[in-house]
Design a protein around this motif. Structure first.
Motif, PDB file in Angstrom:
ATOM      1  N   GLU A   4       0.851  -1.201   0.000  1.00 59.51           N
ATOM      2  CA  GLU A   4       0.000   0.000   0.000  1.00 59.51           C
ATOM      3  C   GLU A   4       0.882   1.245   0.000  1.00 59.51           C
ATOM      4  N   ARG A   5       0.423   2.255  -0.744  1.00 60.45           N
ATOM      5  CA  ARG A   5       1.239   3.469  -0.884  1.00 60.45           C
ATOM      6  C   ARG A   5       0.672   4.569   0.018  1.00 60.45           C
ATOM      7  N   GLY A  90      -7.594   9.571  -5.943  1.00 58.25           N
ATOM      8  CA  GLY A  90      -6.498   9.168  -5.058  1.00 58.25           C
ATOM      9  C   GLY A  90      -5.167   9.682  -5.575  1.00 58.25           C
ATOM     10  N   HIS A 106       0.237   8.996  -6.766  1.00 55.69           N
ATOM     11  CA  HIS A 106      -1.007   8.319  -6.363  1.00 55.69           C
ATOM     12  C   HIS A 106      -0.876   7.726  -4.969  1.00 55.69           C
ATOM     13  N   TYR A 107      -1.982   7.692  -4.283  1.00 57.74           N
ATOM     14  CA  TYR A 107      -1.937   7.152  -2.912  1.00 57.74           C
ATOM     15  C   TYR A 107      -3.053   6.135  -2.661  1.00 57.74           C
ATOM     16  N   ASP A 108      -2.773   5.242  -1.729  1.00 60.12           N
ATOM     17  CA  ASP A 108      -3.841   4.459  -1.101  1.00 60.12           C
ATOM     18  C   ASP A 108      -4.306   5.183   0.155  1.00 60.12           C
ATOM     19  N   HIS A 109      -3.347   5.832   0.812  1.00 58.17           N
ATOM     20  CA  HIS A 109      -3.657   6.600   2.024  1.00 58.17           C
ATOM     21  C   HIS A 109      -2.891   7.926   1.951  1.00 58.17           C
ATOM     22  N   ARG A 280      -9.747   7.554   3.086  1.00 60.08           N
ATOM     23  CA  ARG A 280      -8.316   7.430   2.775  1.00 60.08           C
ATOM     24  C   ARG A 280      -7.541   8.726   2.955  1.00 60.08           C
TER      25      ARG A 280
END
Ligand SMILES: Cc1cc2nc3c(=O)[nH]c(=O)nc-3n(C[C@H](O)[C@H](O)[C@H](O)COP(=O)(O)OP(=O)(O)OC[C@H]3O[C@@H](n4cnc5c(N)ncnc54)[C@H](O)[C@@H]3O)c2cc1C
Length: 451
Positions: A4-5, A90, A106-109, A280
């Motif tokens: 996860e990023r 995201g 880009h992010y997951d969180h 997120r």
């Protein structure tokens, strides 16, 4: 499965705490931290002491460097400003401030730890040469350099909160004739007026001129950096350096654009884990509210101690450990010269404003047994709820162990103690360090008796 990023915006106290804790908790996380400034992970709290010369090297204020983070597997990009958040996609937009190039990530969180800036009144002259604010390491270095080059003989500090008081002491230490102005009728508006008066007296006795009830109207200056601060009272105060210590305001632009709900003072509303209303997206530190455990509501009290706790709690959560931060009770401390002033919970003024029927008691004692050498006065004020007898807050002014005594009160507040319970607490005693009835117990007994 791809890791996860996690993207983090802001890298002083909250952002770096979140990054380090998240990585320690789950080493699989792919973490990048974007920071606008060239510096990360430093103690802004130490800046007045660097400027005043007690801490000779600014590097001493740096806890961890980007290289140290890199060794732990965390990517840090300094001098990168995050311009925009697309919560639906995201995605964030970033500008590399050294090359000027813009790119997406880009992010997951996404963690917004964007902190706060100095709340500057939009007055004519606030950007004049010789007018400074103190928030970042860059600000501290700029002030230090100006002091070295210009060697000002006089300073005006606008704002008598804790940063204004600490900076007034720093200027004084450097031999600079210092004037402090504040629009309130007292210094340090977080404590009651009679406690603030003790600090004010100490400041005046040290040679600082203080103008209270004086609102800054405008500043005039010349090319050499001689600045005149015109006040609502008609006073005109000249300084060769002026510091705006007028409070702070959260950096909420990214949060607002992403649809994050804002709370008191337009800070990001987060829960005890750092979650916002937007999936997120999380927050920590001076850009956020925090739960006040006595008031049981979100408040905006931006402090380093809280930023670290919120950052660490959030980092653990991102790493998979759910341990909410219960919040603060409103503790803070500062000093002027040898005199320390600390408070926790609500002042009498705040408690009345919050609608409590209040009892209060102020006592003067000594910081240790009167017969043991160097006993000095200690002033304690306690505030309680008349209905329940519960402690609502406390303030102490004195010379030794002031903060640690207020810390007792902070724990009493967090556990919902009554003043009666506090009055019989088992506190330590030996003549060189305390009295057989510690000043905290004396104040609590006096307040309990007044019920
Ligand atoms: C002079 C001074 C003395 C202090 N003394 C004390 C004290 O004694 N005790 C105490 O508890 N607290 C004290 N504080 C407060 C404490 O320093 C702050 O609470 C703490 O620094 C907050 O950390 P933070 O990470 O939330 O925010 P900040 O320190 O504000 O850091 C946020 C960072 O995010 C960066 N940023 C913002 N937007 C972006 C963006 N879009 N893209 C990239 N980067 C961005 C900012 O440039 C900044 O570097 C003091 C503060 C000052 C200035």
């Amino acid at each position: 499965m791809a890791s996860e990023r996690v993207l983090i915006v802001g890298g002083v106290a909250a952002g770096t705490s979140a990054a380090a804790k998240a990585k320690r908790t789950n080493p699989e996380l792919d973490i990048t931290l974007y920071q606008r400034e060239p510096f990360i992970s430093y103690s802004a709290c130490g800046l007045p002491y660097f400027i005043g010369g007690w801490v000779p090297d600014h590097n001493a204020l740096i806890a961890r460097t980007p290289d140290q983070f890199a060794r732990d597997g965390i990517t840090v990009r300094t001098e990168h400003e995050v311009l925009d958040v697309d919560a639906a996609a995201g995605r964030i937009t970033v500008r590399d401030l050294s090359s000027g190039k813009t790119f997406h990530d880009h992010y997951d969180h996404l963690v917004l730890a964007t902190g706060a800036g100095v709340r500057c009144p939009p007055l004519p002259g606030i950007d004049l040469k010789g007018v400074f604010r103190l928030r970042s390491m860059g600000d501290g270095l700029a002030i230090k350099q100006y002091l070295a080059e210009r060697k000002p003989a006089s300073a005006v500090v606008i704002g008598a909160g804790y940063i204004g008081i600490e900076m007034a002491e720093a200027f004084l230490e450097l031999g600079i004739k210092t004037t402090v102005i504040d629009m309130l009728d007292q210094v340090l508006g977080t404590v009651d007026v009679e406690m603030a008066a003790l600090i004010e007296t100490a400041m005046r006795e040290a040679g600082i001129q203080i103008h209270l009830g004086a609102k800054l109207a405008h500043l005039d200056g010349d090319a050499a950096g001689q600045v005149t601060c015109a006040c609502s009272t008609g006073a005109e105060l000249a300084g060769e350096i002026v510091l705006l210590a007028t409070g702070v305001t959260p950096h909420n632009e990214l949060a607002r654009a992403a649809g994050v709900a804002l709370g008191p003072r337009e800070a990001m509303l987060i829960d005890g884990l750092g979650r916002t209303n937007v999936a997120r997206i999380y927050g920590a530190g001076d850009c956020c509210t925090v739960n006040h455990r006595v008031l049981d509501q979100p408040v905006y009290i931006p402090l380093g101690t809280t930023a670290n706790k919120q950052g660490r709690t959030l980092g653990a959560f991102l790493g998979g450990v759910e341990r909410p931060f219960a919040g603060v009770v409103g503790s803070s401390v500062t000093k002027f010269g040898a005199l320390q002033i600390a408070s926790t919970g609500m002042s009498e003024t705040m408690a009345r404003r919050a609608g409590y029927a209040v009892r209060s008691q102020r006592i003067e004692s000594t910081d240790h047994a009167g017969y043991y050498p160097n006993a000095r006065p200690m002033h304690v004020k306690l505030v309680s709820d008349a209905a329940s007898g519960k402690l609502l807050g406390g303030q102490i002014v004195g010379y030794e162990e002031v903060a640690k005594r207020v810390d007792i009160l902070a724990v009493a507040l967090a556990t919902g103690m009554t003043v009666e319970e506090l009055a019989w607490s088992d506190l330590t005693y030996a003549p060189p360090v305390s009295s057989v009835w510690d000043p905290v117990l004396v104040a609590a007994q006096a307040l309990a008796k007044s019920r």
